[in-house]
Design an enzyme around this catalytic site. Structure first.
Site, PDB file in Angstrom:
ATOM      1  N   GLY A   1       0.804  -1.217   0.000  1.00 29.14           N
ATOM      2  CA  GLY A   1       0.000   0.000   0.000  1.00 29.14           C
ATOM      3  C   GLY A   1       0.832   1.259   0.000  1.00 29.14           C
ATOM      4  O   GLY A   1       0.434   2.272   0.570  1.00 29.14           O
TER       5      GLY A   1
ATOM      6  N   SER B   1       4.510  -5.643  -2.678  1.00 25.29           N
ATOM      7  CA  SER B   1       4.723  -4.218  -2.897  1.00 25.29           C
ATOM      8  C   SER B   1       5.485  -3.617  -1.719  1.00 25.29           C
ATOM      9  O   SER B   1       6.593  -4.056  -1.416  1.00 25.29           O
ATOM     10  CB  SER B   1       3.370  -3.527  -3.139  1.00 25.29           C
ATOM     11  OG  SER B   1       3.541  -2.200  -3.575  1.00 25.29           O
TER      12      SER B   1
END
Length: 496
Positions: free
Chosen positions: A95, A176
């Protein structure tokens, strides 16, 4: 139905059991006042109902009702009635270091099909987790998010056996920003002996930030808040004001600094004492099997954001700085000449520079040091937005990993709806999930004949698509032009 109480070092917890899987949600693992390192909670004497996800970590879109002191919780999904200690998947969400949470990842399907114990965690985000203030007077405010993840790992090590997990068979995993966290965590002296495998999906090209850059971000945030000479007051700034100041700083530094980003793990010399890639290169982790993955069209999502993400300009600038304008134009011309009919050559070049090549570089470092490593690329386009319109962009593999076949799951924090999967989705997702669960269980994602290890003499790249297949990594005109540009020396680029 409710489970029997499970005893932990924090106190007894009660969860739910559905279809043979027990779920314990929102289990607190620490408490963290603002800009203070996480510490264990006072133990509770009576059984605590852990049947709903805990509070989100404060983040854009979730600030009005956020409770920053109680956001450090984790979620455990464990098969009921296991006859042996099960391997553990410890997942750190992504995120961009500013959004997300464990509530977006229901691990019950993976737990049942492992069988394995699945753990997802929350950690502090944005300025609360990544603003480096220890050089500005707040002694503990450095790499707080990393410290949060370490506290969660320590809690899992101490307690997971009571949920049916094997504390000596923990796989660190993340996607991520979470993948950057995992790469950093894996190299810390404090995690040595606490995990046995690592899986990183779509780790950004720069996994670590310099202390100088982090100091510059902190200075600018303090200036925005008018607290350059009263740093301690930042502990009482309202959350909307704090996050708004960070957003303004992010817009300002996008084109003014080398990295162009605001947050990430920081090489602070204390919590993170060494550049993670140097630790891999030195062979300190040669006994840790490593799986590194990315998605084919990583940059498509960021190019189509409004405005385009800062990493777009930053990555192009870094490649131009490394090879000159002529080198950049030469690369782009090769990408245009070799583009698929549905491919944006500019996006493909940036995806290689920022995502694919750095992952391959890390694989080379680990393999050269004697470590077992597997490299993959996710080429399948899930029938779910944003992938349906953007292709296998950032997060496509993650959507399939956490799917409850035959359906994609809802992502409440990201506000993305799930939905039914196509036969192709199911086929590719099942192969991907099976590979992850096999890696968690055995340390290899597949049998050697189907998916060879990445080795100096044979750089194998697994392609998750229909059909699953293996290709040589450095094959084709694009790889050759990169090699020619790098041949005279190996300058610092977007991939190093």
């Amino acid at each position: 139905m409710l489970t029997n109480a499970v005893f932990t070092t924090s106190g007894p917890v009660v969860g739910t059991e559905t279809n043979g899987v027990r779920a314990f949600k929102g289990v607190p693992f620490a408490i963290a006042p603002r800009f203070v390192r996480a510490t264990p909670l006072l133990a509770w004497p009576e059984p605590r109902q852990c049947t709903d996800y805990g509070a989100y970590a404060p983040q854009p879109g979730h600030l009005d009702h956020a409770d920053e002191n109680t956001c450090l919780s984790l979620n455990i999904f464990a098969p009921a009635g296991a006859d042996r200690p099960l391997p553990v998947l410890f997942f750190v969400h992504g995120g961009a270091f500013i959004t997300g949470g464990g509530a977006d990842y229901d691990g019950s399907f993976l737990a049942a099909h492992g069988p394995a114990v699945i753990v997802t965690i929350n950690y502090r985000l944005g300025p609360l987790g990544f603003l480096q203030l220890h050089r500005h007077g707040l002694d503990e405010a450095n790499n707080l998010a990393i410290s949060d993840a370490l506290a969660a790992l320590n809690w899992v090590r101490a307690n997971i056996a009571n949920f049916g997990g094997d504390p000596d068979a923990i796989t660190l995993s993340g996607q991520s920003a979470g993948a950057s966290m995992v790469i950093a965590l894996a190299t810390l002296p404090a995690t040595k002996g606490k995990f046995i495998r690592a899986l990183a999906l779509s780790a950004p090209g720069r996994n670590i930030m310099s202390a100088d850059h982090a100091d510059e971000v902190a200075r600018r945030v303090l200036d925005e808040l008018g607290l350059a000479h009263d740093v301690g007051s930042i502990t009482s700034v309202p959350l909307p004001s704090l996050f708004a100041a960070v957003e303004r700083v992010g817009r300002m530094i996008a084109d003014e600094t080398e990295q162009g980003t605001v947050f990430g793990p920081v090489l602070d010399g204390a919590v993170i004492p060494r550049e993670p890639r140097d630790v891999f290169a030195a062979g300190s982790l040669r006994d840790i099997p490593l799986w590194l993955g990315s998605c084919r069209d990583e940059m498509a999502m960021f190019l189509k954001s409004t405005p385009p993400a800062a990493m777009i300009r930053t990555t192009e600038r870094q490649v131009r700085d490394a090879f000159g304008d002529a080198g950049w134009c030469r690369l782009l011309s090769y990408y245009r000449a070799t583009a698929r009919l549905d491919e944006d050559p500019y996006e493909a070049l940036l995806s290689d520079a920022f995502w694919h090549r750095p992952m391959a570089d890390l694989a080379r470092l680990h393999a050269a040091a004697g470590g077992a490593v597997w490299l993959s690329r996710f080429d399948h386009r899930p029938a779910l937005e944003p992938f349906l319109s953007q292709g296998p962009t950032h997060g496509a593999d993650n959507a399939c990993l956490w799917a409850h076949l035959p359906d994609f799951v809802d992502r409440p924090i990201l506000k993305r709806k799930g939905g039914p999967m196509t036969p192709a989705d199911i086929d590719v997702a099942a192969r991907f999930q099976a590979g992850v669960l096999r890696f968690v269980t055995t340390g290899a994602p597949d049998v050697a004949e189907a998916w060879p290890r990445f080795e100096p003499a044979r750089e194998s790249l697994a392609i998750f698509a229909q059909p699953f297949h293996i290709v040589p990594l450095n094959d084709g005109a694009r790889s050759r032009v990169w090699a020619e540009l790098l041949a005279p020396s190996r300058p610092v680029t977007a991939s190093s």
